[in-house]
Design an enzyme around this catalytic site. Structure first.
Site, mmCIF file in Angstrom:
data_model
loop_
_atom_site.group_PDB
_atom_site.id
_atom_site.type_symbol
_atom_site.label_atom_id
_atom_site.label_comp_id
_atom_site.label_asym_id
_atom_site.label_seq_id
_atom_site.Cartn_x
_atom_site.Cartn_y
_atom_site.Cartn_z
ATOM 1 N N TRP A 190 0.870 -1.189 0.000
ATOM 2 C CA TRP A 190 0.000 0.000 0.000
ATOM 3 C C TRP A 190 0.905 1.237 0.000
ATOM 4 O O TRP A 190 1.856 1.311 0.790
ATOM 5 C CB TRP A 190 -0.879 -0.040 1.243
ATOM 6 C CG TRP A 190 -1.762 1.145 1.450
ATOM 7 C CD1 TRP A 190 -2.565 1.741 0.532
ATOM 8 C CD2 TRP A 190 -1.940 1.871 2.673
ATOM 9 N NE1 TRP A 190 -3.236 2.784 1.110
ATOM 10 C CE2 TRP A 190 -2.881 2.891 2.413
ATOM 11 C CE3 TRP A 190 -1.421 1.766 3.969
ATOM 12 C CZ2 TRP A 190 -3.302 3.792 3.394
ATOM 13 C CZ3 TRP A 190 -1.838 2.656 4.930
ATOM 14 C CH2 TRP A 190 -2.764 3.657 4.653
ATOM 15 N N ASP A 250 -0.869 -5.780 9.127
ATOM 16 C CA ASP A 250 -1.786 -4.707 8.757
ATOM 17 C C ASP A 250 -3.048 -5.353 8.181
ATOM 18 O O ASP A 250 -3.035 -5.878 7.062
ATOM 19 C CB ASP A 250 -1.124 -3.785 7.724
ATOM 20 C CG ASP A 250 -2.028 -2.614 7.367
ATOM 21 O OD1 ASP A 250 -3.097 -2.477 7.987
ATOM 22 O OD2 ASP A 250 -1.661 -1.837 6.471
ATOM 23 N N LYS A 279 -13.310 -0.826 5.440
ATOM 24 C CA LYS A 279 -13.826 -1.564 4.273
ATOM 25 C C LYS A 279 -14.831 -2.629 4.687
ATOM 26 O O LYS A 279 -15.904 -2.715 4.096
ATOM 27 C CB LYS A 279 -12.698 -2.252 3.498
ATOM 28 C CG LYS A 279 -11.324 -1.651 3.666
ATOM 29 C CD LYS A 279 -11.029 -0.571 2.697
ATOM 30 C CE LYS A 279 -9.783 0.165 3.155
ATOM 31 N NZ LYS A 279 -9.296 1.116 2.253
HETATM 32 C C1 LIG Z 1 -3.041 -2.383 3.382
HETATM 33 C C2 LIG Z 1 -3.752 -1.194 3.891
HETATM 34 N N1 LIG Z 1 -3.522 -0.776 5.131
HETATM 35 C C3 LIG Z 1 -4.144 0.293 5.644
HETATM 36 C C4 LIG Z 1 -5.018 1.022 4.884
HETATM 37 C C5 LIG Z 1 -5.666 2.224 5.502
HETATM 38 O O1 LIG Z 1 -7.002 2.042 5.712
HETATM 39 P P1 LIG Z 1 -7.915 3.088 6.469
HETATM 40 O O2 LIG Z 1 -8.778 3.682 5.448
HETATM 41 O O3 LIG Z 1 -8.623 2.250 7.451
HETATM 42 O O4 LIG Z 1 -7.029 4.082 7.117
HETATM 43 C C6 LIG Z 1 -5.294 0.637 3.580
HETATM 44 C C7 LIG Z 1 -6.216 1.413 2.755
HETATM 45 O O5 LIG Z 1 -6.241 1.409 1.579
HETATM 46 C C8 LIG Z 1 -4.651 -0.496 3.071
HETATM 47 O O6 LIG Z 1 -4.875 -0.921 1.821
#
Ligand SMILES: Cc1ncc(COP(=O)(O)O)c(C=O)c1O
Length: 460
Positions: free
Chosen positions: A153, A234, A270
């Protein structure tokens, strides 16, 4: 009186001379590099075409292409209102969220939960949870670095950079086979200095949609044990890989069985559709309750200086969904429905490409799991999809499958077929603007996107 007038005069002079040499305090500030996902959204919003499709942002949409408020959220909302949640203190609601999140990821019956061997705090979604951990890592292991999968990410690197923890990549994905480069991953884990920090996506890897198998997770966990590495998970898409939140926690459960110390960032953006509510949790496993109390107080202190305590509403919703058996049952079904719709779109997209006679192999579309399809489209092709077909995705060819619907999947397949089949000699200029490209494209059979859309009887 005379002295004070003199002081005023001096002050006035010094201000005037400062103004002469410096026009403003912020002249040296230049625009920050655009986040690739925001850049895609901006380009999408600026496009007036009625045929446009946004496949950039990793947000779930229903088969009408609309954002979805889950039924479990509506149910939780009504119950929270009934129990006048406004009277709760943020501490008690926060503790409940932490406990419910920990049960969800470590397992309700795990010793970690029974013995309360973990520290945890509510976080501002997954991003906030990662940032809190990065701060914690810097505070107690100031010389450490964070190993990130390649690719990962896009914000991971920024998060650790901003707390001055250097990052290093470990190999993860094989672009030719469009699958996990397991041997290279194991090599990099083995060759990292003992006791390194590694960030792992336990399910629905972003951006590749490629996860290790259960057996591979076992091997990774064993090697981590030998090397005494720290696994930081994560978890942004629990439930999106298989449709089952328990199954998607398998990698973490394997590490748990093997007795690792673990850190875990959870996001409910999500899997509960609560993007704007920013609900997440950071937890760190500990040896015992005493260590848990110490770590808890440190995490609390870090968050106190960053945002005090998080907004209470989203936390109350998630706690309710996870703790009320009836509402949780609704949520589990809805997660399955979302994952199944995405899976169906993968199959439909692949079949449509095959039906069009694409000479390329699209098997990876259905092999990959979760929110994203790492399509293998190159930057030139991504550019053409935006320019000719008004279809937007990140320049690495990542398709957010949440934005693919029964109505637009044929248009998408046709567009992908056109840009991959055309005779092209494209050269990407390495530029921060993903859409600046120097290209010479000769299509084989293109009309305008409008006529193509009409030809396919698209209801847009
Ligand atoms: C792997 C990963 N970690 C963390 C996040 C962050 O998500 P949040 O919207 O809950 O901050 C994302 C969002 O795209 C993600 O893909």
């Amino acid at each position: 009186m005379i002295i004070s007038r003199f002081v005023i005069l001096r002050r006035g002079m010094s201000t005037a001379s400062t103004c002469a040499t410096r026009r403003s305090w912020w002249d040296h500030v230049t625009p920050a590099l655009k986040d690739p996902i925001s850049a895609v959204t901006e380009a999408f919003l600026a496009d007036p075409s009625p045929y446009k499709i946004n496949l950039g942002v990793g947000a779930y949409r229903d088969d009408e292409g609309k954002p979805l408020v889950l039924q479990c959220v509506r149910e939780a909302e009504s119950k929270i209102a009934a129990s006048s949640f406004l009277e709760s203190t943020s501490t008690s609601v926060g503790s409940k969220l932490v406990m419910e999140s920990a049960k969800l990821i470590y397992g309700e019956d795990s010793d970690v939960i029974k013995e309360r061997r973990f520290a945890g705090i509510p976080a501002l979604s997954g991003t906030g949870a990662c940032r809190l951990f990065a701060e914690f890592q810097k505070r107690f292991y100031p010389e450490s670095r964070m190993y990130l999968p390649d690719p990962t990410w896009s914000n991971h690197r920024n998060i650790w950079r901003d707390v001055h923890v250097p990052d290093q990549t470990f190999r993860y994905y094989h672009p030719d086979s469009k699958s996990l480069n397991f041997a290279a991953l194991m090599d990099d884990v083995k060759n990292a200095p003992d006791g390194s920090f590694f960030l792992l996506h336990p399910c629905a890897h972003n951006p590749t949609g490629v996860d290790p198998t259960e057996e591979q997770w076992r091997e990774i966990s064993s090697l981590f044990k030998v090397k005494n590495h720290f696994p930081f998970f994560d978890v942004a898409y629990q439930g999106f890989a298989s449709g089952d939140v328990e199954r998607d926690a398998k990698a973490i459960r394997i590490f748990l069985e093997d007795g690792h110390s673990i850190g875990c960032a959870q996001s409910f953006a999500k899997n509960m559709g609560l993007y704007g509510h920013r609900v997440g949790c950071l937890s760190v496993l500990c040896n015992d309750k005493i260590q848990a109390m110490a770590i808890q107080s440190q995490l609390q202190q870090i968050s106190n200086t960053m945002y005090g305590s998080p907004p209470i509403h989203g936390i109350s919703l998630v706690s309710k969904i996870l703790s009320d058996p009836d509402i949780k049952a609704i949520w589990l079904k809805e997660v399955k429905v979302m994952a199944t719709r995405i899976r169906r779109m993968r199959v439909t997209l692949r079949e449509a490409l095959e039906r069009l006679g694409s000479p390329l192999n699209w098997q990876h579309i259905t092999n990959q799991v979760g929110m994203f399809c790492f399509s293998g489209l190159n930057r030139a092709e991504v550019y053409l999809l935006a320019k000719e077909f008004h279809i937007y995705m990140t320049p690495d060819g990542r398709i957010s499958m949440g934005g693919v619907t029964t109505k637009n999947v044929d248009y998408l397949a046709n567009a992908i077929h056109e840009v991959t089949a055309c005779d092209q000699d494209a050269k990407i200029l390495h530029n921060t603007d993903a859409y600046k490209i120097n290209t010479d494209i000769r299509f084989t059979s293109l009309g305008t996107s409008k006529t193509r859309a009409r030809g396919m009887n698209l209801a847009l």
